[in-house]
Design an enzyme around this catalytic site. Structure first.
Site, PDB file in Angstrom:
ATOM      1  N   ASP A 200      19.316 -84.921 -63.633  1.00  0.00           N
ATOM      2  CA  ASP A 200      20.685 -85.089 -62.742  1.00  0.00           C
ATOM      3  C   ASP A 200      20.650 -84.027 -61.755  1.00  0.00           C
ATOM      4  O   ASP A 200      20.864 -82.956 -62.130  1.00  0.00           O
ATOM      5  CB  ASP A 200      21.854 -84.995 -63.733  1.00  0.00           C
ATOM      6  N   HIS A 201      20.264 -84.449 -60.584  1.00  0.00           N
ATOM      7  CA  HIS A 201      19.784 -83.491 -59.401  1.00  0.00           C
ATOM      8  C   HIS A 201      21.057 -82.429 -59.275  1.00  0.00           C
ATOM      9  O   HIS A 201      21.136 -81.545 -58.656  1.00  0.00           O
ATOM     10  CB  HIS A 201      18.999 -83.848 -58.435  1.00  0.00           C
ATOM     11  N   HIS A 263      26.524 -87.957 -61.849  1.00  0.00           N
ATOM     12  CA  HIS A 263      26.788 -86.659 -61.386  1.00  0.00           C
ATOM     13  C   HIS A 263      28.234 -86.379 -61.583  1.00  0.00           C
ATOM     14  O   HIS A 263      28.705 -85.222 -61.847  1.00  0.00           O
ATOM     15  CB  HIS A 263      26.716 -86.802 -59.659  1.00  0.00           C
TER      16      HIS A 263
HETATM   17  C1  BG6 Z   1      21.815 -90.146 -55.759  1.00  0.00           C
HETATM   18  C2  BG6 Z   1      22.260 -91.427 -55.366  1.00  0.00           C
HETATM   19  O1  BG6 Z   1      21.783 -90.071 -57.024  1.00  0.00           O
HETATM   20  O2  BG6 Z   1      22.694 -89.217 -55.153  1.00  0.00           O
HETATM   21  C3  BG6 Z   1      22.364 -91.780 -53.915  1.00  0.00           C
HETATM   22  O3  BG6 Z   1      21.653 -92.601 -55.845  1.00  0.00           O
HETATM   23  C4  BG6 Z   1      23.362 -90.559 -53.332  1.00  0.00           C
HETATM   24  O4  BG6 Z   1      23.091 -92.991 -53.613  1.00  0.00           O
HETATM   25  C5  BG6 Z   1      22.967 -89.416 -53.759  1.00  0.00           C
HETATM   26  O5  BG6 Z   1      23.430 -90.731 -52.081  1.00  0.00           O
HETATM   27  C6  BG6 Z   1      23.819 -88.078 -53.451  1.00  0.00           C
HETATM   28  O6  BG6 Z   1      23.176 -86.713 -53.562  1.00  0.00           O
HETATM   29  P1  BG6 Z   1      23.592 -85.500 -52.748  1.00  0.00           P
HETATM   30  O7  BG6 Z   1      22.754 -84.341 -53.193  1.00  0.00           O
HETATM   31  O8  BG6 Z   1      23.087 -85.840 -51.282  1.00  0.00           O
HETATM   32  O9  BG6 Z   1      24.939 -85.419 -52.899  1.00  0.00           O
END
Ligand code: BG6
Length: 516
Positions: A200-201, A263
């Site tokens: 989960d980045h 997230h």
């Molecule tokens: C991803 C989603 O996991 O996270 C995207 O699939 C979203 O839809 C993105 O735009 C948002 O990531 P960040 O790091 O830009 O907040």
């Protein structure tokens, strides 16, 4: 300075966090994530001297691509997406370590050939190397790849007689509780849990990692971090972008699956968890999963009493630019009932949080890109300053700004200088950019490094992902049954639908204007 002293990863292990000799295999090598995030992350780890002495990268994809062409597109990806400029010397050393292997994900022969390629790379390096498999393909082939890694023997690869294979799995991890359980079972047939790194980045973001430090390395927060002092918690993950060219994927997903299940729930667990007994991955993940298990079942009724709101964006203005509504975006079926915004009110049934509402929301095409967690504290008892004309008071609020403009702000009330006693809310700020400079590592740098080193703290454990799906799946099922009923619109460029305000009004709260 000579080439090798500038980038000593070519000479020896990093001084800071030594990762063993590694072959990183990326499935989905010609995909978007590889170009935007994975290749730049590897390059930036190299710049920071955090790659092991012996490092190889194998791109695995369906398209037949020559090694030279793969290296060329990797270089282009760096030029476009790396947070730091391309360094020619480092790149020349790194590109030699990149190669490409074409094959079909469901073809056992392609995996047998991959095994041969890996054996050749180890021979060339004259040593055994650990294997890190990064699955960054569309989710419909996750299980096939994992099964093939098992049956080809690659999952059981050893280094020095011990386990030497790891697998990193991108999101989405399933699309509901059943599919997540099935995927976990396929994984468990082929890998031990300690070989598995579910991504989960958000967990790789600096500000998210700082949640543990802010909470548990400071003495002043923990005593007030509970139902006695906290009035409510608001978590907002707002995006300005629409679905763009991802309509095909997004319409099958929606905000609840795409952002809330992963997230937003991760932010919730970190903010609400009990102090872990140690910083070991299992202690931390044990506490996180308890939070998810403690969430009271949600009231799904579509009337005023319901805990959940869903909506989709209609045409509107984002930063002064007119943008189309969701239904006018590319590849959205005319009968779509997919939400681009979801908000919910939930409570955690434990001694610390009983009765404290947690409000969560996430949406696309909102007024600003901002992710924040706001802990709103109760008002002081028997307020001495209750004459609202004279005293402008706001509840104390600790705002953790996850992105952009990363930092923390404490809202307090202060006397306005002058000869009479008048008050005004003021802000105390900590900003990463001012304190530490702005060039912080990207989430994927940290996550790839952690997987290579073998630290799974910032990855999701199997039971954690199931606990989160357990919460989300009844909502998905209810929405599927209701079709468009209960799905409301919000104007692109707004903070979401009015219906989401109701979730808070009922408890005398209002959504914060994030970033303020
Ligand atoms: C991803 C989603 O996991 O996270 C995207 O699939 C979203 O839809 C993105 O735009 C948002 O990531 P960040 O790091 O830009 O907040």
């Amino acid at each position: 300075m000579s080439e090798t002293t500038r980038h000593p990863f070519l000479e020896g292990l990093s001084k800071h966090r030594g990762s063993p000799a590694t072959i990183l295999v990326i499935f989905g090598a010609s995909g978007d994530l590889t170009a935007r995030k994975l290749i730049p992350a590897v390059f930036n780890l190299g710049l920071d001297n955090l790659l092991p002495t012996e490092f190889r990268l194998v791109g695995f994809g369906r398209k037949p691509v020559e090694n030279g062409e793969f290296r060329k597109s990797a270089r282009e990806a760096l030029e476009e997406f790396s947070r730091r400029p391309l360094d020619e010397q480092l790149w020349r050393n790194l590109e030699k370590r990149f190669c490409y292997h074409a094959g079909s994900y469901d073809d056992p022969k392609a995996f047998a050939e991959l095994a041969k390629l890996i054996a050749g790379l180890q021979k060339e390096a004259d040593r055994e190397m650990q294997l890190v498999f990064y699955i960054s393909t569309p989710p419909n082939v996750f299980e096939t790849i994992i099964e093939n890694l098992g049956s080809s023997g690659l999952a059981a690869h050893t280094v020095g007689g011990k386990g030497g294979a790891k697998v990193i799995i991108e999101k989405p991890f399933g699309k509901d509780l059943d599919s997540a359980r099935r995927l976990n079972r396929v994984i468990a047939r082929n890998f031990r849990e300690d070989q598995v790194y579910r991504i989960d980045h958000y967990l790789g973001k600096e500000t998210v990692q700082n949640l543990l430090v802010a909470r548990f390395a400071n003495a002043i927060f923990e005593p007030v971090w509970n139902r006695q002092y906290v009035d409510c918690v608001q978590i907002t993950v707002a995006e300005e972008v629409g679905v763009g060219s991802r309509g095909g994927y997004y319409d099958q997903s929606g905000a609840l699956r795409d952002m809330i299940q992963n997230h937003t729930m991760q932010l919730l667990s970190l903010i609400a968890m009990e102090p872990p007994v140690s910083l070991s991955p299992e202690s931390i993940r044990d506490e996180k999963v308890k939070v998810l298990k403690g969430v009271r079942p949600l009231n799904l009724s579509a009337d005023e009493s319901g805990d959940v709101v869903r909506a989709r964006y209609a045409e509107g203005l984002v930063k002064g630019r007119r943008v189309p509504g969701y239904m006018q975006e590319e590849n959205i079926p005319a009968d779509s009932a997919t939400e681009t915004y979801a908000a919910m009110r939930l409570e955690i049934n434990n001694w610390r949080w009983q009765g404290v509402p947690f409000y969560l929301r996430s949406g696309k095409r909102m007024a600003r890109r901002v992710s924040e967690i706001a802990i709103q504290f109760k008002q002081p008892p028997g307020n001495l300053f209750s004459n609202s004309k004279q005293f402008d008071l706001a509840p104390n609020t600790l705002v953790i700004q996850v992105q952009p403009d990363e930092g923390m702000t404490l809202l307090a009330n202060s006397k306005i200088p002058g000869l009479e006693t008048r008050t005004q809310p003021v802000k105390m700020h900590f900003r990463y950019a001012t304190t530490f400079g702005s060039n912080t590592p990207e989430a994927y740098e940290r996550l790839i490094l952690d997987a290579m080193v073998g630290d799974s703290t910032l990855f999701i454990r199997g039971d954690e992902t199931e606990a989160s799906w357990k919460l989300i799946t009844p909502i998905l099922e209810d929405w599927r049954e209701c079709g468009e009923r209960g799905l409301v619109d919000y104007a692109a460029g707004s903070w979401g639908p009015l219906e989401a305000e109701r979730l808070l009004w009922q408890r005398n709260h209002v959504w914060r204007r994030p970033g303020v």
